[in-house]
Design an enzyme around this catalytic site. Structure first.
Site, PDB file in Angstrom:
ATOM      1  N   TYR A 170     -12.911  -3.353  11.105  1.00 31.69           N
ATOM      2  CA  TYR A 170     -11.628  -2.648  11.027  1.00 31.69           C
ATOM      3  C   TYR A 170     -10.914  -2.678  12.382  1.00 31.69           C
ATOM      4  O   TYR A 170      -9.746  -3.057  12.476  1.00 31.69           O
ATOM      5  CB  TYR A 170     -11.877  -1.203  10.574  1.00 31.69           C
ATOM      6  CG  TYR A 170     -10.617  -0.362  10.475  1.00 31.69           C
ATOM      7  CD1 TYR A 170      -9.787  -0.474   9.362  1.00 31.69           C
ATOM      8  CD2 TYR A 170     -10.264   0.533  11.478  1.00 31.69           C
ATOM      9  CE1 TYR A 170      -8.624   0.286   9.256  1.00 31.69           C
ATOM     10  CE2 TYR A 170      -9.112   1.295  11.383  1.00 31.69           C
ATOM     11  CZ  TYR A 170      -8.304   1.171  10.274  1.00 31.69           C
ATOM     12  OH  TYR A 170      -7.152   1.924  10.171  1.00 31.69           O
ATOM     13  N   GLY A 218       0.827  -1.212   0.000  1.00 21.31           N
ATOM     14  CA  GLY A 218       0.000   0.000   0.000  1.00 21.31           C
ATOM     15  C   GLY A 218       0.854   1.251   0.000  1.00 21.31           C
ATOM     16  O   GLY A 218       0.551   2.228   0.686  1.00 21.31           O
ATOM     17  N   LYS A 234      -7.400  -4.756  13.306  1.00 20.42           N
ATOM     18  CA  LYS A 234      -6.177  -4.106  13.802  1.00 20.42           C
ATOM     19  C   LYS A 234      -5.786  -4.658  15.181  1.00 20.42           C
ATOM     20  O   LYS A 234      -4.590  -4.756  15.484  1.00 20.42           O
ATOM     21  CB  LYS A 234      -6.367  -2.587  13.849  1.00 20.42           C
ATOM     22  CG  LYS A 234      -6.579  -1.940  12.473  1.00 20.42           C
ATOM     23  CD  LYS A 234      -5.406  -2.163  11.538  1.00 20.42           C
ATOM     24  CE  LYS A 234      -5.507  -1.328  10.268  1.00 20.42           C
ATOM     25  NZ  LYS A 234      -4.360  -1.541   9.357  1.00 20.42           N
ATOM     26  N   ASN A 259       1.656  -2.039   5.352  1.00 24.15           N
ATOM     27  CA  ASN A 259       0.909  -0.800   5.552  1.00 24.15           C
ATOM     28  C   ASN A 259      -0.484  -0.825   4.896  1.00 24.15           C
ATOM     29  O   ASN A 259      -1.404  -0.173   5.376  1.00 24.15           O
ATOM     30  CB  ASN A 259       1.733   0.364   4.978  1.00 24.15           C
ATOM     31  CG  ASN A 259       0.902   1.595   4.756  1.00 24.15           C
ATOM     32  OD1 ASN A 259       0.561   2.309   5.699  1.00 24.15           O
ATOM     33  ND2 ASN A 259       0.526   1.849   3.499  1.00 24.15           N
ATOM     34  N   SER A 304      -3.763   0.602  14.162  1.00 21.63           N
ATOM     35  CA  SER A 304      -4.619   1.781  14.302  1.00 21.63           C
ATOM     36  C   SER A 304      -5.004   1.985  15.768  1.00 21.63           C
ATOM     37  O   SER A 304      -5.120   1.014  16.530  1.00 21.63           O
ATOM     38  CB  SER A 304      -5.897   1.584  13.494  1.00 21.63           C
ATOM     39  OG  SER A 304      -6.823   2.609  13.763  1.00 21.63           O
ATOM     40  N   SER A 335       1.416   3.299  -2.526  1.00 19.48           N
ATOM     41  CA  SER A 335       1.153   4.265  -3.604  1.00 19.48           C
ATOM     42  C   SER A 335       0.544   5.568  -3.113  1.00 19.48           C
ATOM     43  O   SER A 335       0.611   6.588  -3.801  1.00 19.48           O
ATOM     44  CB  SER A 335       0.222   3.628  -4.643  1.00 19.48           C
ATOM     45  OG  SER A 335      -0.979   3.200  -4.030  1.00 19.48           O
ATOM     46  N   ARG A 336      -0.086   5.526  -1.952  1.00 21.89           N
ATOM     47  CA  ARG A 336      -0.764   6.734  -1.457  1.00 21.89           C
ATOM     48  C   ARG A 336      -0.559   6.855   0.046  1.00 21.89           C
ATOM     49  O   ARG A 336      -0.071   5.939   0.708  1.00 21.89           O
ATOM     50  CB  ARG A 336      -2.279   6.656  -1.730  1.00 21.89           C
ATOM     51  CG  ARG A 336      -2.625   6.664  -3.188  1.00 21.89           C
ATOM     52  CD  ARG A 336      -4.118   6.714  -3.428  1.00 21.89           C
ATOM     53  NE  ARG A 336      -4.768   5.434  -3.243  1.00 21.89           N
ATOM     54  CZ  ARG A 336      -5.736   5.199  -2.362  1.00 21.89           C
ATOM     55  NH1 ARG A 336      -6.167   6.172  -1.574  1.00 21.89           N
ATOM     56  NH2 ARG A 336      -6.279   3.998  -2.249  1.00 21.89           N
ATOM     57  N   ASP A 379      -3.202  -7.419  -5.606  1.00 18.29           N
ATOM     58  CA  ASP A 379      -4.145  -7.363  -4.486  1.00 18.29           C
ATOM     59  C   ASP A 379      -3.692  -8.363  -3.422  1.00 18.29           C
ATOM     60  O   ASP A 379      -3.802  -9.581  -3.615  1.00 18.29           O
ATOM     61  CB  ASP A 379      -5.546  -7.715  -5.007  1.00 18.29           C
ATOM     62  CG  ASP A 379      -6.605  -7.625  -3.919  1.00 18.29           C
ATOM     63  OD1 ASP A 379      -6.248  -7.659  -2.714  1.00 18.29           O
ATOM     64  OD2 ASP A 379      -7.795  -7.541  -4.261  1.00 18.29           O
TER      65      ASP A 379
END
Ligand SMILES: NC(=O)c1ccc[n+]([C@@H]2O[C@H](COP(=O)([O-])OP(=O)(O)OC[C@H]3O[C@@H](n4cnc5c(N)ncnc54)[C@H](OP(=O)(O)O)[C@@H]3O)[C@@H](O)[C@H]2O)c1
Length: 252
Positions: A157, A12, A161, A88, A144, A14-15, A61
């Protein structure tokens, strides 16, 4: 902190936080490989922002089981060794228990657990084999604040985490004998696409009040903690979880 010629893989990347981490490692002399899912434009832009030349993009993916092995194999073919792995990539899906139907409920659980927890376990499996061969390495997992304080709008979520924290601490114990450190960075709201797209406008309003700093984290502040856990002298910090949440949620 110096990472000259260290080979780093960031999922992850790329952003958002992954991009900031890639930029920070490249600035310190590392060779950086960036995995991402689909956003070619963002990935190419990130690559163009990296200092140095020995960087690569890997599209895939990670929730697909075969991708974990392919990712590590392709990485080793190019770089020979894997020094630092940053797990990440993550997704956050809104699915409040009293608002969604059962299909949406189960769909959110499956998708979230697959990306945020199972994919990380699978990538760690293949990565650790290489690190054991190389007699050392670092794994940093991005968790998180939601793992600790609850996520009423995104229970899968928060659970994923919390599971990621437990996975990381289990691996910190089992991989120490191979000189592999495993650490966690747990951000609070951070100024990325994920935070902006998952917050309701009401949440955005109250957001500034959560932290006594009255702002979100910037991605490079999270990257800083990731680089600390990857640095040479932090091996004995293995198993730790670093909060980067602007004192918005203080664990005891
Ligand atoms: N932002 C926050 O407020 C916050 C707070 C606490 C924790 N975190 C955690 O920090 C991490 C990074 O978050 P962020 O805010 O930077 O996210 P983001 O801006 O949404 O970026 C997510 C990155 O993960 C990649 N990705 C998502 N699913 C993937 C998959 N199945 N396979 C491969 N790559 C995948 C995306 O690739 P594409 O661009 O190709 O889709 C993108 O590069 C996540 O683990 C998140 O849970 C974020």
């Amino acid at each position: 902190m110096e990472f000259k010629n260290k080979n780093v893989l960031i999922t992850g990347g790329s952003r958002g936080i992954g991009r900031a981490t890639a930029i920070a490692f490249a600035k310190k002399g590392a060779n950086v490989a960036i995995n991402y899912r689909s956003d070619d434009l963002a990935a190419k832009e990130t690559l163009s922002l990296l200092k140095g030349r020995n960087h690569t993009l890997y599209k895939g993916d990670i929730s697909e089981k075969h991708v974990s092995a392919e990712l590590i194999n392709d990485f080793i073919k190019k770089y020979n060794t894997l020094d630092i792995l940053v797990n990440n990539a993550g997704i956050a899906i809104q699915h409040e228990i009293d608002k969604v139907d059962f299909n949406d409920w189960t769909d959110a659980w499956l998708k979230t657990i697959n990306v945020n927890l199972l994919a990380v376990a699978n990538i760690c499996y293949w990565a650790s084999k290489q690190m054991i061969k190389n007699e050392g390495g670092r794994i940093i997992n991005v968790s998180s604040r939601g793992a600790f304080r609850g996520e009423p709008n995104m229970p899968a979520y928060g659970s994923s985490k919390a599971g990621l924290n437990s996975l990381s601490q289990s691996l910190a114990k089992s991989l120490a004998k191979h000189k592999i450190g495993v650490g966690v960075v747990a951000p609070g709201f951070t100024n990325t696409d994920m935070a902006v797209s998952t917050l309701t406008s009401k949440e955005k309003e109250s957001l500034l009040d959560e932290s006594p700093f009255k702002r979100m984290a910037e991605p490079d502040e999270v990257a800083h903690a990731i680089l600390f856990l990857a640095s040479e002298k932090s091996l004995y910090s293995s198993g730790t979880i670093i909060d980067v949440n602007g004192a918005s949620y203080l664990r005891t």
